[in-house]
Design an enzyme around this catalytic site. Structure first.
Site, PDB file in Angstrom:
ATOM      1  N   HIS A   1      53.644  33.998  15.434  1.00 53.60           N
ATOM      2  CA  HIS A   1      53.648  35.182  16.299  1.00 53.60           C
ATOM      3  C   HIS A   1      54.134  34.933  17.730  1.00 53.60           C
ATOM      4  O   HIS A   1      54.264  35.871  18.500  1.00 53.60           O
ATOM      5  CB  HIS A   1      52.246  35.794  16.363  1.00 53.60           C
TER       6      HIS A   1
HETATM    7  C1  UD1 Z   1      48.206  37.745  22.365  1.00 48.23           C
HETATM    8  C2  UD1 Z   1      48.130  36.584  23.363  1.00 48.23           C
HETATM    9  C3  UD1 Z   1      48.401  35.257  22.632  1.00 48.23           C
HETATM   10  C4  UD1 Z   1      47.520  35.113  21.409  1.00 48.23           C
HETATM   11  C5  UD1 Z   1      47.701  36.329  20.529  1.00 48.23           C
HETATM   12  C6  UD1 Z   1      46.836  36.260  19.285  1.00 48.23           C
HETATM   13  C7  UD1 Z   1      48.893  37.147  25.650  1.00 48.23           C
HETATM   14  C8  UD1 Z   1      49.979  36.931  26.643  1.00 48.23           C
HETATM   15  N1  UD1 Z   1      49.144  36.699  24.401  1.00 48.23           N
HETATM   16  O1  UD1 Z   1      49.569  37.808  21.926  1.00 48.23           O
HETATM   17  O2  UD1 Z   1      48.151  34.189  23.511  1.00 48.23           O
HETATM   18  O3  UD1 Z   1      47.906  33.950  20.707  1.00 48.23           O
HETATM   19  O4  UD1 Z   1      47.324  37.488  21.284  1.00 48.23           O
HETATM   20  O5  UD1 Z   1      47.075  37.332  18.442  1.00 48.23           O
HETATM   21  O6  UD1 Z   1      47.857  37.679  25.989  1.00 48.23           O
HETATM   22  N2  UD1 Z   1      49.615  44.788  18.389  1.00 48.23           N
HETATM   23  C9  UD1 Z   1      49.143  45.652  17.444  1.00 48.23           C
HETATM   24  N3  UD1 Z   1      47.785  45.774  17.315  1.00 48.23           N
HETATM   25  C10 UD1 Z   1      46.921  45.102  18.077  1.00 48.23           C
HETATM   26  C11 UD1 Z   1      47.418  44.239  19.066  1.00 48.23           C
HETATM   27  C12 UD1 Z   1      48.764  44.087  19.204  1.00 48.23           C
HETATM   28  O7  UD1 Z   1      49.900  46.269  16.721  1.00 48.23           O
HETATM   29  O8  UD1 Z   1      45.693  45.255  17.893  1.00 48.23           O
HETATM   30  C13 UD1 Z   1      51.083  44.617  18.522  1.00 48.23           C
HETATM   31  C14 UD1 Z   1      51.689  45.575  19.517  1.00 48.23           C
HETATM   32  O9  UD1 Z   1      52.951  45.920  19.062  1.00 48.23           O
HETATM   33  C15 UD1 Z   1      51.829  44.727  20.755  1.00 48.23           C
HETATM   34  C16 UD1 Z   1      52.127  43.353  20.150  1.00 48.23           C
HETATM   35  O10 UD1 Z   1      51.362  43.318  18.956  1.00 48.23           O
HETATM   36  O11 UD1 Z   1      52.811  45.176  21.630  1.00 48.23           O
HETATM   37  C17 UD1 Z   1      51.778  42.205  21.030  1.00 48.23           C
HETATM   38  O12 UD1 Z   1      50.398  42.293  21.447  1.00 48.23           O
HETATM   39  P1  UD1 Z   1      49.943  41.563  22.802  1.00 48.23           P
HETATM   40  O13 UD1 Z   1      48.491  41.732  23.017  1.00 48.23           O
HETATM   41  O14 UD1 Z   1      50.851  41.972  23.912  1.00 48.23           O
HETATM   42  O15 UD1 Z   1      50.284  40.044  22.550  1.00 48.23           O
HETATM   43  P2  UD1 Z   1      50.134  39.125  21.241  1.00 48.23           P
HETATM   44  O16 UD1 Z   1      51.496  38.791  20.759  1.00 48.23           O
HETATM   45  O17 UD1 Z   1      49.153  39.677  20.269  1.00 48.23           O
END
Ligand code: UD1
Length: 369
Positions: free
Chosen positions: A205
């Protein structure tokens, strides 16, 4: 003494759970659990509260997804009001996600002490958003709890006074040890129609791996090769699934029948799958540590790691995104030549108790009942 414990994203939940538990015997410590809502899907958030027996958050900010600035700013604005309303004595943050940074920055600006659990990890790669979160959070923290002596050395090199640094071990391993027996009873490999010791477990991811079409495409090609020899279980992070669709790479999954794609899993089934895997392929941070404790070989699809102890003492090997390297190292493990590691110092299941003892001693100086 009032402490606000912060969670936001998936890897935070297993780190905060033993800390919340360890605070219970101290009547003078009032723990308030705050969830920023950075992760909000049931599969990325709610399921962990159920499995880890975490109480429902006392405060939910509901910030959701967005760019880094949007997400960080949304947490800061909402959290500032919480701090003004509750006037806590301490804010405790874990890990390195955007919620960790946002809450420590907000608290520091209001003069409220910050404790950072899992301080001092450094990849020395500032293209990784988490590295920036770690550096800033550590610079602002008053109590820095580390998982290794090396992490403490990283901090002292950055000018952080030794009196603020406490080597306590790894709270995520506390949670692993507390749940391993229960996890092994899940029968997850059989439910997914694979045999223990005869499958690869995969997670992917990191933006550096999944946000670039060429890199993601060549990784899927390498995985396509591996699945010809051994099935691959692939619980897919929402961001990765979104990119596979956006880059029109679904065909690569369809051509790889034993690359078994599924929704993200809960903590217990995932731990069960890790504990029984032949090897784990990942770009996660925490999984490098969990496989080390489980004695399962781990190949990390990154150029560097902020957790070098898993390389020097554990079962982890860095394989970068080079398909040849990934295939070569995978083959070595399939041939029975996987790394056998040791358990790092103080990864003994009692790290959270040490964190709370230290905080209580310094801030409250009272004994548990
Ligand atoms: C975040 C953390 C990362 C961790 C990861 C675990 C930061 C910078 N990154 O990354 O260190 O390893 O979590 O999962 O904080 N999304 C959903 N549903 C959710 C959450 C996210 O669909 O419940 C999707 C959305 O499209 C979102 C994308 O995932 O834009 C990224 O989510 P985000 O919280 O920005 O970062 P992660 O890649 O999950």
């Amino acid at each position: 003494m009032k402490i606000i414990n912060i969670v936001g994203a998936r890897p935070n939940f297993m780190k905060i759970a033993p800390i919340v538990e360890a605070m219970k015997p101290y009547p003078n410590l009032e723990g308030i659990l705050l969830h920023t809502g950075q992760h909000y899907d049931d599969a990325m958030s709610r399921i962990f509260f159920d499995e880890l027996d975490l109480p429902k958050p006392d405060i939910y900010l509901g910030v959701g997804s967005g760019s880094h600035a949007q997400q960080t700013a949304a947490v800061m604005i909402a959290f500032e009001q919480v701090l003004k309303d509750h006037q806590p004595d301490l804010v405790l943050v874990v890990g390195d996600v955007n919620s960790t940074l946002a809450c420590s920055l907000t608290a520091a600006k209001l003069g409220i002490p910050v404790a950072h659990v899992e301080a001092g990890l450094r990849s020395y790669d500032r293209q990784m958003p988490e590295e920036i979160n770690r550096i800033v959070t550590d610079a602002l923290s008053d109590f820095l709890f580390t998982t290794s002596k090396l992490a403490g050395e990283n901090l002292t090199r950055e000018g952080i006074p030794k009196e603020k640094i406490f080597f306590v071990g790894n709270v995520m391993i506390d949670t692993l040890q507390n749940h391993l027996v229960q996890a092994r009873q899940q029968g997850t490999p059989a439910k997914l129609d694979v045999s223990a010791g005869d499958y690869v477990l995969l997670t992917l991811h990191r933006p550096s791996n999944v946000d670039n079409r060429d890199i993601l495409s060549s990784l899927l090609d390498a995985l396509g090769e591996i699945q010809k020899d051994i099935p691959i279980i692939f619980p897919v992070h929402p961001r990765t699934m979104e990119r596979i669709h956006k880059f029109d790479l679904r065909g690569k999954l369809e051509n790889a029948p034993d690359l078994r794609v599924m929704e993200p899993l809960g903590y217990l089934p995932f731990l069960d799958l890790m504990a029984n895997a032949k090897l784990v392929l990942t770009d996660s941070g925490g999984i490098q540590e969990e496989t080390t404790i489980l004695g399962i070989p781990c190949l990390t699809i990154r150029e560097n790691t902020e957790r070098p102890i898993t390389l020097t003492e554990g079962t982890n090997t860095l394989v970068s995104t080079d398909p040849q390297k990934i295939l070569h190292e995978t083959q070595l493990i399939l041939d029975g030549k996987g790394k056998i590691g040791d358990i790092p110092e103080l990864w003994d299941g009692h790290a959270a108790e040490r964190v709370v003892q230290i905080l209580n001693y310094i801030l409250g100086d009272r004994k548990p009942t």
